[in-house]
Design an enzyme around this catalytic site. Structure first.
Site, PDB file in Angstrom:
ATOM      1  N   GLU A 132      48.781  53.291  50.284  1.00 45.88           N
ATOM      2  CA  GLU A 132      48.891  54.725  50.179  1.00 45.88           C
ATOM      3  C   GLU A 132      49.653  55.438  51.464  1.00 45.88           C
ATOM      4  OE1 GLU A 132      45.363  55.953  47.254  1.00 45.88           O
ATOM      5  OE2 GLU A 132      44.671  55.497  49.231  1.00 45.88           O
ATOM      6  N   GLU A 161      33.360  51.857  53.975  1.00 45.62           N
ATOM      7  CA  GLU A 161      34.715  51.406  53.537  1.00 45.62           C
ATOM      8  C   GLU A 161      35.841  50.826  54.544  1.00 45.62           C
ATOM      9  OE1 GLU A 161      38.296  54.148  51.436  1.00 45.62           O
ATOM     10  OE2 GLU A 161      36.649  55.164  52.491  1.00 45.62           O
TER      11      GLU A 161
END
Length: 676
Positions: free
Chosen positions: A469, A613
């Site tokens: 991304e 994460e």
């Protein structure tokens, strides 16, 4: 500097857990409230997040409950009523963190039970355990026992509290008398911020009186957002007094009459009784754990893998049309939205271990196919274009400042791959006809309209956000292009199985979408890529799960190039799971083990080793990472592979320090696979 300090502090707090290495129990013997990342007890529908405060839970989250409330102008997960918060007074004094000792917490992953114990001076020892009951999707239970060291008087309360975002809160208290039981119902209802949803919760005490009558329950109304019920009891020296709180939380997203249903479900739990509730909950988890991963020779890895599986099982449920968010039911992270995290990262692990649970994730997408068709129409495309972020309605829910909403189109192919994989594992042709084919054909139509036809070998896919991304508005992204090809080819295969004539244009398009390479043969991430750092796996996904690249030499070449382009910090945990998988399949068990450990150990947070994460991150629990790592184990070290003929086992390599890997309960036939 601050981040380094936090990580060091976290490692210090983890040492108490490291000593135990129990395969099923994660223990926190020293709890630091200032450095506490809770653990979630969930049943695929309702999640309870732990607190470092006695008799408190941090929050309660319900799958599928969304509304708008000022965060990015998109739907957000809602906290439900905190229906397990309690307090206990002993001899007129409230139990608090500052007046207790020996405070310990423990998660039993085998039976999804979270237990807290502590001592209150020389007066009593206290233990409580709570459950999100697996057999009852909307019901929770807290089981409390107080052992008196000397004669004491207790007052115990259940406190029903409304989260701040809810409005028009109404509180009720009812007593339903029957010849052999009185049911005291503490009930609250409220509207979600826009009034779209009605959220309701109800709870009751479960007493275990052997002699005499149950204690008298008193109701107190404090303010509009909080009320409670309580009882008092004298407990003699040496006696253990036990009671429980059972409660249900449900919304109008789940039931047309949530207020009455919350009370009915709570009454059902009351009359089932504590013993039966726990018995059937444990039986349900015993059944789930028939699908397990057993590592011989690495006790800490075994515990960690159980934690990953525990969270994937906790955040999903058979028989629903819900799909998990990256943080599951552990809070409001990512607004509770559904991303490719569900379809590409969590889903394959669930599909292999529990196809009946994985079916819910595909059903979620199928039920939102009409919204995906409308999304394609709005963008000038044919077929169905799935949203990058999805909530209850299936419309695009990405905040407008993020380019991934309008441009991260690989999500459509990810959804299609999940649908095709479900057929591959189950071989269910009726499902393929009714649910799989509509998804596969509509997404294939999307790609046929999405490509720009610039001559043979140049059906380009321009202006996308890549799977990596950090690469925004790029042309011919490797993963997007290869995923589109796979989508088209799988739709053609599905048509052949069903005896349907596939659109001949699909094959034409699939043969002409380019996958670019550097002059030295390394697969190029996108047209203008020049070796920059990458956020997450992209090119390497062409070897798995897409199987676009099958030559071991090419897989190795791409791995060696891109593994050096993932920074040490700020990148999500899934990438190393793919590196693990591919190296294990290439026969390099040691390098696979390096990436297996690197995928999660730097991301662990105290005191329960929950995965953040990113390395140095603080947003647990990252179920996406758990899904990627489980794939690394099952499809990498275990060698399992999803093919059109079902699950097969490929050759793979274990780390030197592992004696064996056993994967049980695989697929619809619940097979066992062993690697030594």
């Amino acid at each position: 500097m601050n981040r380094i300090y936090v990580m060091l502090a976290g490692l210090c707090c983890l040492t108490t857990v490291l000593k135990a290495q129990d395969a099923w129990k994660i223990k926190a013997d020293k709890v630091d409230p200032a450095n506490y990342y809770g653990i979630t007890v969930a049943n695929g529908m309702i999640g309870i997040v732990s607190s470092p405060e006695p008799f408190k839970v941090k929050n309660v989250v319900l799958a599928g409950a969304y509304d708008l409330y000022g965060r990015g102008r998109v739907s957000n997960f809602l906290n439900s009523f905190n229906l397990l918060n309690s307090y206990l007074e002993i001899n007129g004094k409230r139990i608090e963190a500052k007046n207790i000792s020996n405070f310990k917490q423990e998660l039993d992953m085998h039976h999804a039970a979270f237990t807290t114990t502590f001592d209150y001076g020389d007066a009593a020892s206290v233990k409580y355990t709570y459950y999100s009951l697996r057999q009852l999707p909307f019901t929770v239970l807290m089981d409390i026992s107080i052992t008196a060291k000397k004669a004491i008087n207790i007052t115990a309360a259940s406190v029903m509290e409304a989260p701040d975002a809810l409005k028009e809160v109404q509180n009720y208290y009812n007593e339903i008398d029957r010849p052999h039981v009185t049911i005291s119902l503490l009930t609250s209802t409220a509207k979600s911020p826009t009034g779209k949803l009605q959220l309701c919760a109800s709870n009751t005490f479960l007493f275990n009186e052997q002699h005499g009558q149950e204690p008298r329950v008193i109701h107190e109304m404090w303010d509009n957002n909080m009320h409670l019920m309580k009882f008092s009891k004298a407990v003699t020296a040496g006696q253990t007094y036990r009671y429980a709180v059972a409660g249900s939380s449900i919304t109008s997203a789940h039931d047309a009459d949530p207020l009455n249903q919350a009370e009915r479900l709570t009454m059902f739990a009351k009359l089932e009784g504590r013993d039966r509730l726990i018995k059937y909950h444990e039986q349900a988890w015993d059944e789930l754990w028939k699908s397990d991963i057993k590592i011989e020779g690495d006790a800490q890895a075994q515990q960690d893998v159980h934690s990953m599986l525990y969270h994937l099982y906790s955040f999903s449920r058979a028989g629903t049309a819900y799909s998990p968010s990256p943080m599951g039911l552990s809070g409001l992270g990512y607004n509770g939205h559904v991303f490719w995290d569900a379809d590409l990262w969590m889903y394959p692990a669930l599909l292999v271990m529990h196809p009946e649970i994985a079916k819910s994730l595909v059903e979620y997408r199928f039920q939102r196919l009409a919204a995906a068709r409308q999304n394609a129409f709005s963008h000038g495309y044919k077929g169905a274009m799935f949203p990058w972020e999805s909530a209850d309605s299936g419309v695009e829910e990405t905040p407008v400042w993020a380019l991934s909403g309008p441009f991260e189109h690989h999500i459509t192919a990810d959804v299609a791959l999940a649908a095709w994989s479900y057929y591959c594992v189950t071989q269910d042709k009726q499902w393929l006809l009714e649910k799989g084919w509509p998804i596969l054909s509509a997404t294939a139509d999307f790609w046929a309209s999405r490509v720009e036809r610039n001559g043979d070998g140049h059906y380009d896919i321009k202006d996308v956000v890549a799977a990596d991304e950090w690469a925004e508005n790029v042309d011919n992204n490797a993963f997007t292009n290869a995923a589109a090809i796979a989508n088209l080819q799988n739709a053609i295969s599905a048509a052949k199985i069903l005896g349907i004539t596939a659109d001949p244009d699909w094959q034409q398009v699939a043969q002409n979408i380019p996958v670019l390479k550097f002059p030295d043969g390394v697969t190029k991430e996108f047209a203008a890529y020049k070796g920059e750092g990458i956020k997450q796996a992209d090119v390497n996904l062409l070897a798995y799960p897409l199987k676009t690249i099958t030559d071991p030499a090419q897989i190795k070449k791409d791995l060696e190039y891109y593994e050096t382009r993932v920074p040490n910090e700020g990148t999500p945990a899934m990438t190393q799971g793919i590196f693990t998988l591919l190296y294990a399949r290439l026969g390099n068990g040691d390098k696979a083990y390096h990436f297996f450990k690197d995928a999660y150990e730097p991301n662990l947070l105290p005191p329960f080793r929950v995965i953040a994460e990113t390395k140095g991150g603080t947003n647990p629990y990252f179920a996406t990472g758990a899904g990627g790592i489980i794939q690394g184990l099952v499809m990498g070290f275990g060698g399992l592979d999803i093919t059109p003929e079902g699950i097969v086992q490929l050759k793979s390599k274990l780390p030197k320090n592992w004696k064996s890997l056993t994967i049980t309960g695989v697929g619809i036939d619940k097979k066992t696979y062993v690697v030594k």
